[in-house]
Design a protein around this motif. Structure first.
Motif, PDB file in Angstrom:
ATOM      1  N   MET A   1      58.978  24.431  53.418  1.00 51.57           N
ATOM      2  CA  MET A   1      60.004  25.460  53.306  1.00 51.57           C
ATOM      3  C   MET A   1      60.056  26.333  54.553  1.00 51.57           C
ATOM      4  O   MET A   1      61.133  26.660  55.064  1.00 51.57           O
ATOM      5  CB  MET A   1      59.758  26.310  52.055  1.00 51.57           C
ATOM      6  CG  MET A   1      60.143  25.637  50.762  1.00 51.57           C
ATOM      7  SD  MET A   1      60.047  26.734  49.322  1.00 51.57           S
ATOM      8  CE  MET A   1      58.290  26.635  48.960  1.00 51.57           C
ATOM      9  N   VAL A   2      58.890  26.710  55.068  1.00 55.99           N
ATOM     10  CA  VAL A   2      58.830  27.531  56.283  1.00 55.99           C
ATOM     11  C   VAL A   2      59.471  26.777  57.446  1.00 55.99           C
ATOM     12  O   VAL A   2      60.257  27.344  58.222  1.00 55.99           O
ATOM     13  CB  VAL A   2      57.372  27.910  56.616  1.00 55.99           C
ATOM     14  CG1 VAL A   2      57.299  28.610  57.973  1.00 55.99           C
ATOM     15  CG2 VAL A   2      56.790  28.806  55.532  1.00 55.99           C
ATOM     16  N   LEU A   3      59.147  25.493  57.559  1.00 59.51           N
ATOM     17  CA  LEU A   3      59.712  24.670  58.628  1.00 59.51           C
ATOM     18  C   LEU A   3      61.226  24.551  58.473  1.00 59.51           C
ATOM     19  O   LEU A   3      61.972  24.621  59.458  1.00 59.51           O
ATOM     20  CB  LEU A   3      59.063  23.288  58.609  1.00 59.51           C
ATOM     21  CG  LEU A   3      59.493  22.306  59.708  1.00 59.51           C
ATOM     22  CD1 LEU A   3      59.159  22.875  61.090  1.00 59.51           C
ATOM     23  CD2 LEU A   3      58.800  20.957  59.513  1.00 59.51           C
TER      24      LEU A   3
ATOM     25  N   SER B   1      62.901  27.706  59.588  1.00 62.71           N
ATOM     26  CA  SER B   1      62.785  27.856  61.041  1.00 62.71           C
ATOM     27  C   SER B   1      63.781  26.962  61.780  1.00 62.71           C
ATOM     28  O   SER B   1      64.423  27.397  62.742  1.00 62.71           O
ATOM     29  CB  SER B   1      61.353  27.527  61.486  1.00 62.71           C
ATOM     30  OG  SER B   1      60.413  28.362  60.844  1.00 62.71           O
ATOM     31  N   ILE B   2      63.903  25.702  61.329  1.00 55.54           N
ATOM     32  CA  ILE B   2      64.846  24.784  61.983  1.00 55.54           C
ATOM     33  C   ILE B   2      66.282  25.253  61.783  1.00 55.54           C
ATOM     34  O   ILE B   2      67.103  25.229  62.713  1.00 55.54           O
ATOM     35  CB  ILE B   2      64.663  23.351  61.434  1.00 55.54           C
ATOM     36  CG1 ILE B   2      63.302  22.800  61.873  1.00 55.54           C
ATOM     37  CG2 ILE B   2      65.783  22.436  61.940  1.00 55.54           C
ATOM     38  CD1 ILE B   2      62.971  21.448  61.286  1.00 55.54           C
ATOM     39  N   ALA B   3      66.612  25.704  60.564  1.00 56.42           N
ATOM     40  CA  ALA B   3      67.962  26.220  60.302  1.00 56.42           C
ATOM     41  C   ALA B   3      68.261  27.434  61.181  1.00 56.42           C
ATOM     42  O   ALA B   3      69.385  27.588  61.675  1.00 56.42           O
ATOM     43  CB  ALA B   3      68.109  26.583  58.828  1.00 56.42           C
ATOM     44  N   ALA B   4      67.243  28.278  61.407  1.00 55.31           N
ATOM     45  CA  ALA B   4      67.419  29.445  62.269  1.00 55.31           C
ATOM     46  C   ALA B   4      67.716  29.026  63.704  1.00 55.31           C
ATOM     47  O   ALA B   4      68.575  29.622  64.372  1.00 55.31           O
ATOM     48  CB  ALA B   4      66.165  30.320  62.232  1.00 55.31           C
ATOM     49  N   CYS B   5      67.036  27.989  64.181  1.00 59.09           N
ATOM     50  CA  CYS B   5      67.295  27.489  65.539  1.00 59.09           C
ATOM     51  C   CYS B   5      68.734  27.004  65.669  1.00 59.09           C
ATOM     52  O   CYS B   5      69.407  27.271  66.672  1.00 59.09           O
ATOM     53  CB  CYS B   5      66.323  26.354  65.868  1.00 59.09           C
ATOM     54  SG  CYS B   5      64.607  26.878  66.087  1.00 59.09           S
ATOM     55  N   GLY B   6      69.211  26.291  64.657  1.00 54.16           N
ATOM     56  CA  GLY B   6      70.586  25.830  64.688  1.00 54.16           C
ATOM     57  C   GLY B   6      71.579  26.972  64.701  1.00 54.16           C
ATOM     58  O   GLY B   6      72.583  26.939  65.430  1.00 54.16           O
TER      59      GLY B   6
ATOM     60  N   PHE C   1      74.482  20.379  62.936  1.00 52.91           N
ATOM     61  CA  PHE C   1      73.612  19.260  62.598  1.00 52.91           C
ATOM     62  C   PHE C   1      72.161  19.733  62.488  1.00 52.91           C
ATOM     63  O   PHE C   1      71.428  19.342  61.574  1.00 52.91           O
ATOM     64  CB  PHE C   1      73.739  18.171  63.660  1.00 52.91           C
ATOM     65  CG  PHE C   1      73.012  16.898  63.324  1.00 52.91           C
ATOM     66  CD1 PHE C   1      73.556  15.984  62.441  1.00 52.91           C
ATOM     67  CD2 PHE C   1      71.779  16.612  63.894  1.00 52.91           C
ATOM     68  CE1 PHE C   1      72.880  14.805  62.121  1.00 52.91           C
ATOM     69  CE2 PHE C   1      71.101  15.450  63.587  1.00 52.91           C
ATOM     70  CZ  PHE C   1      71.657  14.539  62.699  1.00 52.91           C
ATOM     71  N   ILE C   2      71.748  20.606  63.407  1.00 60.63           N
ATOM     72  CA  ILE C   2      70.382  21.145  63.371  1.00 60.63           C
ATOM     73  C   ILE C   2      70.193  22.061  62.171  1.00 60.63           C
ATOM     74  O   ILE C   2      69.154  22.017  61.491  1.00 60.63           O
ATOM     75  CB  ILE C   2      70.080  21.892  64.692  1.00 60.63           C
ATOM     76  CG1 ILE C   2      70.091  20.904  65.858  1.00 60.63           C
ATOM     77  CG2 ILE C   2      68.730  22.610  64.607  1.00 60.63           C
ATOM     78  CD1 ILE C   2      69.993  21.552  67.216  1.00 60.63           C
ATOM     79  N   VAL C   3      71.195  22.896  61.885  1.00 62.50           N
ATOM     80  CA  VAL C   3      71.134  23.741  60.687  1.00 62.50           C
ATOM     81  C   VAL C   3      70.948  22.868  59.446  1.00 62.50           C
ATOM     82  O   VAL C   3      70.139  23.161  58.572  1.00 62.50           O
ATOM     83  CB  VAL C   3      72.413  24.594  60.549  1.00 62.50           C
ATOM     84  CG1 VAL C   3      72.445  25.288  59.181  1.00 62.50           C
ATOM     85  CG2 VAL C   3      72.486  25.639  61.652  1.00 62.50           C
ATOM     86  N   ALA C   4      71.704  21.766  59.402  1.00 64.73           N
ATOM     87  CA  ALA C   4      71.655  20.880  58.237  1.00 64.73           C
ATOM     88  C   ALA C   4      70.284  20.230  58.070  1.00 64.73           C
ATOM     89  O   ALA C   4      69.817  20.035  56.945  1.00 64.73           O
ATOM     90  CB  ALA C   4      72.731  19.809  58.347  1.00 64.73           C
ATOM     91  N   ILE C   5      69.622  19.890  59.166  1.00 68.03           N
ATOM     92  CA  ILE C   5      68.268  19.338  59.075  1.00 68.03           C
ATOM     93  C   ILE C   5      67.338  20.328  58.383  1.00 68.03           C
ATOM     94  O   ILE C   5      66.532  19.962  57.519  1.00 68.03           O
ATOM     95  CB  ILE C   5      67.728  18.975  60.484  1.00 68.03           C
ATOM     96  CG1 ILE C   5      68.513  17.799  61.070  1.00 68.03           C
ATOM     97  CG2 ILE C   5      66.236  18.643  60.421  1.00 68.03           C
ATOM     98  CD1 ILE C   5      68.141  17.470  62.502  1.00 68.03           C
ATOM     99  N   GLY C   6      67.472  21.600  58.744  1.00 67.17           N
ATOM    100  CA  GLY C   6      66.673  22.636  58.092  1.00 67.17           C
ATOM    101  C   GLY C   6      66.985  22.757  56.615  1.00 67.17           C
ATOM    102  O   GLY C   6      66.074  22.895  55.781  1.00 67.17           O
TER     103      GLY C   6
END
Length: 416
Positions: A92-94, A97-102, A123-128
């Motif tokens: 969940m933390v990861l 974090s990935i959604a925040a980067c997107g 696309f990066i937001v969606a990975i998160g």
């Protein structure tokens, strides 16, 4: 949306210690589902925003949903592997974090005014978001008996519906309204998504410090040992359920994606004003999920599913054959019918799968890519035909869902 059911999972508690307090976990899930719903539904605002800002066709603007939901088809199974390795809490933390980067990437994309960069950021937001889905849902299904899993999942998704309801209002005011007066068409998304990124980072930090229940896997065999050698695709309810989830997510997303432009055309109003109506579409899902969490405790889930699908078909027929506010509110009411469909299809599809449950959930999660394929196809139909023809596509999806509720879910292994 997607997730891993936990019929073969348990909460690990140290021997001789008091039961863990599940309140922090439930609050975490509530916040998580709110943010997932908010971010996912904000895409419905981005579609008309980019269409006007970059002078796109409907199919080109629908690439927002295409790339976002395509991620489920690509990343769901790898995300499951990641969560298995790092654990649900770190997953969940990861994910946050990935959604925040997107979300942070929206700023340079806006500065350079490049549609392709926005799609990459999404696309990066969606990975998160996929990671959050895969890591979060086991907590929902484990905290209660398996027979009420549909009710429980529907109730928690109701919290996410608060996010989906507020997102169109937020998008109308902070994103679409500035587009009416600003020539710098990308500027309106810079600061809202910076705020979203900041919120996601704060949530990730808080979750990383929480003490959450530890979930561990248990081996589970199919009761009928004579069928234990059968492969995962031997289960009729799963095979039809994968298609059911594909078309459901496709129908839900495609209606929500083009609802702003559909209403703007019907009522001859601006996209900003029309986007406010979309809140009622997602708000209907909130109301429906709260009602459904109660009804599903006493009414057969498959019956509720087929009835809701039939109502959705009727509402679309009414909308595309009328005009004005009747057409608008008929289409908006489809959201109420959508409310319980995901949880029921998911639960019926994995029922009786035993040791194949986790593997099946990965397949079902990839089916969420229907949101990419069907919304893009509807965009092509709008570009080359009329609204009436275009909405035949989601209507066909609901016809299949009605079949699944009447017959497709049945299996000799199922207990429902």
């Amino acid at each position: 949306m997607a997730g891993i059911p936990a019929s073969n999972m348990t909460i690990s508690e140290p021997i001789g210690q008091e039961k863990q307090n599940y309140t922090p976990a439930l609050i975490t899930l509530a916040v998580l589902y709110f943010m997932m719903g908010f971010i996912t539904c904000l895409n419905d605002t981005l579609v008309p925003f980019f269409k006007k800002g970059f002078t796109l066709t409907y199919s080109e603007s629908s690439l927002v949903q295409f790339y976002f939901f395509l991620t489920y088809g690509i990343a769901s199974i790898p995300a499951g592997k990641v969560v298995e390795k790092v654990g649900y809490k770190k997953g969940m933390v990861l994910g946050f974090s990935i959604a925040a980067c997107g979300a942070l990437l929206f700023f340079p994309a806006a500065v350079m005014h490049q549609y392709a960069l926005f799609l990459a950021a999404l696309f990066i937001v969606a990975i998160g978001i996929v990671l959050l889905q895969v890591a979060a849902n086991p907590y929902i299904t484990i905290l209660g008996p398996a027979k009420t899993a549909s009710s429980r999942l529907t109730l928690i998704q109701g919290v996410g519906s608060i996010g989906t309801t507020t997102a169109p209002l937020f998008g109308a005011y902070y994103i679409l309204a500035p587009l009416q007066t600003s020539s710098a068409s990308s500027d309106a998304v810079k600061y809202p998504y910076l705020g979203i990124a900041a919120a996601l980072i704060i949530i990730a930090l808080i979750v990383s410090r929480l003490s959450l229940p530890v979930i561990k896997m248990q081996d589970e065999a199919i009761e009928n040992t004579s069928d234990s050698k059968k492969g995962i695709f031997s289960f009729r309810n799963l095979n039809y359920g994968i298609i059911g989830l594909f078309v459901y997510v496709g129908a839900e997303v495609s209606v929500g994606t083009f609802l702003t432009n559909y209403i703007a055309d019907l009522l001859k109003i601006t996209e900003s004003a029309a986007n406010n109506y979309v809140a009622f579409y997602w708000g209907g899902m909130l109301v429906g999920r709260l009602i459904g969490s109660v009804l599903l405790k006493s009414i057969k889930a498959s019956t509720v599913l087929s009835v809701c699908a039939a109502l959705a078909i009727i509402l679309i027929i009414v909308s595309i054959n009328t005009t004005g506010y009747l057409a608008v509110w008929s289409m908006i009411a489809v959201g109420l019918c959508n409310s319980i469909m995901f949880a029921i299809i998911f639960s019926l599809a994995v029922n009786g799968l035993g040791k194949y449950t986790t593997q099946a959930s990965g397949l079902l999660s990839t089916a969420i890519a229907g949101g990419a394929i069907i919304s893009f196809c509807q965009g092509l139909l709008i570009d080359n035909s009329t609204w009436k023809v275009a909405f035949m596509l989601p209507m066909a999806c609901y016809v299949y869902i009605m079949f699944y509720g009447l017959n497709g879910y049945k299996s000799k292994f199922s207990s429902l």
